[in-house]
Design a protein around this motif. Structure first.
Motif, PDB file in Angstrom:
ATOM      1  N   SER A   1       0.903  -0.720  -0.380  1.00  0.00           N
ATOM      2  CA  SER A   1       0.084   0.158  -0.298  1.00  0.00           C
ATOM      3  C   SER A   1       1.044   1.502  -0.150  1.00  0.00           C
ATOM      4  CB  SER A   1      -0.653   0.256   0.810  1.00  0.00           C
ATOM      5  OG  SER A   1       0.171  -0.032   2.248  1.00  0.00           O
ATOM      6  N   ALA A   2       0.875   2.672  -0.887  1.00  0.00           N
ATOM      7  CA  ALA A   2       1.290   3.486  -1.086  1.00  0.00           C
ATOM      8  C   ALA A   2       2.338   4.041   0.653  1.00  0.00           C
ATOM      9  CB  ALA A   2       0.717   4.286  -1.565  1.00  0.00           C
ATOM     10  N   GLY A   3       0.664   3.924   1.773  1.00  0.00           N
ATOM     11  CA  GLY A   3       1.424   4.610   3.104  1.00  0.00           C
ATOM     12  C   GLY A   3       2.774   3.493   3.711  1.00  0.00           C
ATOM     13  N   ARG A   4       2.462   2.109   3.032  1.00  0.00           N
ATOM     14  CA  ARG A   4       3.257   1.180   4.167  1.00  0.00           C
ATOM     15  C   ARG A   4       4.842   2.306   3.207  1.00  0.00           C
ATOM     16  NH1 ARG A   4       2.619  -2.803   7.563  1.00  0.00           N
ATOM     17  NH2 ARG A   4       0.841  -2.673   8.474  1.00  0.00           N
ATOM     18  N   LEU A   5       4.346   1.612   2.170  1.00  0.00           N
ATOM     19  CA  LEU A   5       6.269   1.971   0.725  1.00  0.00           C
ATOM     20  C   LEU A   5       6.484   3.400   1.983  1.00  0.00           C
ATOM     21  CD1 LEU A   5       4.405   0.834  -2.621  1.00  0.00           C
ATOM     22  CD2 LEU A   5       6.169  -0.065  -1.694  1.00  0.00           C
ATOM     23  N   VAL A   6       6.312   3.977   1.786  1.00  0.00           N
ATOM     24  CA  VAL A   6       6.718   5.301   2.396  1.00  0.00           C
ATOM     25  C   VAL A   6       7.094   4.811   3.709  1.00  0.00           C
ATOM     26  CG1 VAL A   6       6.298   8.008   3.589  1.00  0.00           C
ATOM     27  CG2 VAL A   6       4.535   7.052   1.402  1.00  0.00           C
ATOM     28  N   ARG A   7       7.239   4.539   5.104  1.00  0.00           N
ATOM     29  CA  ARG A   7       7.296   3.471   5.995  1.00  0.00           C
ATOM     30  C   ARG A   7       8.443   3.327   6.100  1.00  0.00           C
ATOM     31  NH1 ARG A   7       1.753   3.375   7.804  1.00  0.00           N
ATOM     32  NH2 ARG A   7       1.642   1.329   8.175  1.00  0.00           N
ATOM     33  N   ALA A   8       8.886   2.113   4.625  1.00  0.00           N
ATOM     34  CA  ALA A   8       8.911   1.055   4.396  1.00  0.00           C
ATOM     35  C   ALA A   8      10.635   1.994   4.134  1.00  0.00           C
ATOM     36  CB  ALA A   8       8.960   0.407   2.998  1.00  0.00           C
ATOM     37  N   GLU A   9      11.201   2.956   3.730  1.00  0.00           N
ATOM     38  CA  GLU A   9      12.032   3.977   3.289  1.00  0.00           C
ATOM     39  C   GLU A   9      13.175   3.449   4.750  1.00  0.00           C
ATOM     40  OE1 GLU A   9      10.454   7.459   1.953  1.00  0.00           O
ATOM     41  OE2 GLU A   9       9.891   6.383   0.252  1.00  0.00           O
ATOM     42  N   ALA A  10      12.858   4.065   5.837  1.00  0.00           N
ATOM     43  CA  ALA A  10      13.445   3.323   6.782  1.00  0.00           C
ATOM     44  C   ALA A  10      14.169   2.413   7.326  1.00  0.00           C
ATOM     45  CB  ALA A  10      12.830   4.155   8.721  1.00  0.00           C
ATOM     46  N   LEU A  11      13.056   1.374   7.181  1.00  0.00           N
ATOM     47  CA  LEU A  11      14.362   0.303   6.633  1.00  0.00           C
ATOM     48  C   LEU A  11      14.958   0.077   5.725  1.00  0.00           C
ATOM     49  CD1 LEU A  11      13.810  -2.591   8.216  1.00  0.00           C
ATOM     50  CD2 LEU A  11      12.283  -3.233   6.792  1.00  0.00           C
ATOM     51  N   ALA A  12      14.622   0.475   4.936  1.00  0.00           N
ATOM     52  CA  ALA A  12      15.691   0.222   3.802  1.00  0.00           C
ATOM     53  C   ALA A  12      16.694   1.060   4.280  1.00  0.00           C
ATOM     54  CB  ALA A  12      15.164   0.758   2.310  1.00  0.00           C
ATOM     55  N   ALA A  13      16.343   2.084   4.343  1.00  0.00           N
ATOM     56  CA  ALA A  13      18.007   2.638   4.615  1.00  0.00           C
ATOM     57  C   ALA A  13      19.282   1.856   6.384  1.00  0.00           C
ATOM     58  CB  ALA A  13      17.876   4.148   5.636  1.00  0.00           C
ATOM     59  N   GLU A  14      17.596   1.506   7.063  1.00  0.00           N
ATOM     60  CA  GLU A  14      18.743   0.953   8.136  1.00  0.00           C
ATOM     61  C   GLU A  14      19.519  -0.213   7.321  1.00  0.00           C
ATOM     62  OE1 GLU A  14      19.876   0.871  11.293  1.00  0.00           O
ATOM     63  OE2 GLU A  14      18.832   2.915  10.761  1.00  0.00           O
ATOM     64  N   LEU A  15      18.714  -1.795   6.364  1.00  0.00           N
ATOM     65  CA  LEU A  15      19.059  -2.092   5.826  1.00  0.00           C
ATOM     66  C   LEU A  15      20.575  -1.761   5.335  1.00  0.00           C
ATOM     67  CD1 LEU A  15      15.636  -4.175   4.666  1.00  0.00           C
ATOM     68  CD2 LEU A  15      17.514  -5.167   6.540  1.00  0.00           C
ATOM     69  N   GLN A  16      20.037  -1.083   4.520  1.00  0.00           N
ATOM     70  CA  GLN A  16      21.377  -0.367   3.952  1.00  0.00           C
ATOM     71  C   GLN A  16      23.304  -0.253   4.728  1.00  0.00           C
ATOM     72  OE1 GLN A  16      21.181   0.185   0.546  1.00  0.00           O
ATOM     73  NE2 GLN A  16      23.359   0.664   0.300  1.00  0.00           N
ATOM     74  N   VAL A  17      22.346   0.549   5.639  1.00  0.00           N
ATOM     75  CA  VAL A  17      23.924   0.698   6.566  1.00  0.00           C
ATOM     76  C   VAL A  17      24.112  -0.800   6.642  1.00  0.00           C
ATOM     77  CG1 VAL A  17      24.005   1.239   8.959  1.00  0.00           C
ATOM     78  CG2 VAL A  17      22.463   2.807   7.500  1.00  0.00           C
ATOM     79  N   VAL A  18      23.723  -1.729   7.329  1.00  0.00           N
ATOM     80  CA  VAL A  18      24.462  -2.677   7.868  1.00  0.00           C
ATOM     81  C   VAL A  18      25.006  -3.255   6.695  1.00  0.00           C
ATOM     82  CG1 VAL A  18      23.137  -4.792   8.914  1.00  0.00           C
ATOM     83  CG2 VAL A  18      22.682  -2.677  10.088  1.00  0.00           C
ATOM     84  N   GLY A  19      24.491  -3.591   5.912  1.00  0.00           N
ATOM     85  CA  GLY A  19      24.414  -4.260   4.131  1.00  0.00           C
ATOM     86  C   GLY A  19      26.119  -4.015   4.070  1.00  0.00           C
ATOM     87  N   GLU A  20      26.275  -2.453   4.343  1.00  0.00           N
ATOM     88  CA  GLU A  20      27.555  -1.825   3.935  1.00  0.00           C
ATOM     89  C   GLU A  20      28.847  -1.970   4.598  1.00  0.00           C
ATOM     90  OE1 GLU A  20      26.977   2.254   3.728  1.00  0.00           O
ATOM     91  OE2 GLU A  20      25.875   2.035   2.366  1.00  0.00           O
TER      92      GLU A  20
END
Ligand code: NAP
Length: 331
Positions: free
Chosen positions: A225-244
């Protein structure tokens, strides 16, 4: 590659899910097809994956055919799991469905045969009688369930009179409700959890966002849903940081998190060979407790609770009843 016990076998902790094969709801025949699927299976084998999941319902049998044909091109020992759709009424219908799956997969026996969903109108005893016959005739190596509660799982086992070795359920960073009773039950009874949609159907890839919502199967998923996709951005950022820290992609961190417990097998689906190679490599990533806690905290606002599974279950159960009345048939 990390390995996990599944019944009396050991399989790769990252497997391959094949709902995508032959399924128009995943773009089959539009933006991917037979050649891609064949490459996906061969890449999985080359990457050390030894567990493959399909179902009679996927592509109305096409997924089993495509997987079976691709595996036959290579001489390797793997574990193949498929599922019976829960409108099979009575033991003989379950046995007949298994025989059709065997023919499509071109295999002598089904390594793991799972009941795809519970059916509130078909007595579980009837289905388990069919499973018993299949075990006795050695057409099936072991029996599993899918989308079952812990209580129903235990009942299936009592009815079968031997272990129901696994339960295939939605489990990921955004679907953690199985941690309440299913995972503890599996650990305590030395059974396996097969985690489906471990990448939240591709949400963790960061490829989708409010401006680019996928169509097909994912349009039914509340995660997109559009709302969840917006909220997912914070998780994407954390996954990116840990991934690095691990020189890994966000999807790989999400998969490494899913298989942290020693009895979970994750079965990400894939439409491209490079996706499978990355997914398999995730089995070698060890997350620290601090990293796990960090991404769990970021995923908290996105949780799909048990209620969501129940809602989906209710919708599927209704569909099962309706389609049962219409009598599903496969080629
Ligand atoms: P999933 O595995 O969470 O997501 C699959 C999607 O993730 C792929 O189609 C692909 O998206 C994307 N993806 C995969 N690897 C990627 C990578 N390395 N980088 C970027 N994107 C990647 O969801 P799922 O397909 O729903 O679940 C997996 C399997 O579980 C299914 O194939 C099926 O075997 C099983 N399943 C079982 C049930 C059940 O009721 N028992 C229900 C659902 C699924 P794109 O398509 O956008 O490339």
């Amino acid at each position: 590659m990390k390995y996990v016990s599944l019944g009396d076998r050991r399989v790769s902790a990252i497997g391959l899910g094949t709902w995508q094969f032959g399924s128009p709801e995943w773009g089959w025949g539009r933006d991917f097809g037979s050649d891609d699927a064949r490459k996906v299976v061969h890449q999985a084998l080359d990457s050390g994956i030894t567990f493959f999941d399909t179902a009679e319902i996927y592509g109305r049998g096409r997924s089993e055919e495509i997987l079976g044909a691709a595996l036959r091109e290579r001489d390797v020992e793997v574990m193949v799991a498929t599922k019976v759709w829960p409108t099979r009424i009575g033991a003989s219908a379950v046995v007949a469905a298994a025989r059709r799956s065997l023919a499509r997969l071109q295999r002598a026996s089904l390594d793991l045969y799972q009941i795809h969903w519970p059916n509130p109108v078909v007595p579980l005893a009837w289905t388990m009688q069919g499973m018993r016959r299949l075990l006795d005739q050695r057409l099936v190596g072991s029996v599993g369930v899918s989308n079952f509660s812990a209580g129903r799982w235990a009942r299936a086992e009592t009815l079968l009179g031997s272990p129901v070795v696994s339960n295939q359920i939605p489990y990921s960073l955004v679907q953690r409700s199985p941690e309440r009773s299913l995972l503890p039950y599996a650990v305590q009874s030395k059974r396996a959890i097969i985690a489906y949609s471990p990448l939240a159907q591709g949400l963790f890839s960061g490829a989708y966002g409010p401006g680019y919502i996928p169509s097909g199967a994912r349009s039914w998923n509340p995660l997109f849903s559009a709302g969840r996709l917006v909220r997912a951005e914070a998780l994407a950022a954390e996954l990116q940081v840990v991934g690095e820290r691990h020189a890994a992609k966000p999807t790989q961190i999400a998969l490494a998190w899913t298989i942290r417990s020693g009895n979970v097998i994750a079965i990400p689906g894939a439409r491209r060979d490079w996706q499978v190679a990355e997914n398999a490599a995730a089995a070698d990533i060890e997350l620290s407790d601090e990293e796990a806690a960090r991404i769990e905290a970021a995923a908290l606002p996105l949780q799909l609770g048990g209620g969501s599974l129940l809602l989906r279950g209710g919708r599927i159960a209704r569909q099962v009843v309706e389609t049962g009345l219409r009598r599903w048939t496969y080629r």
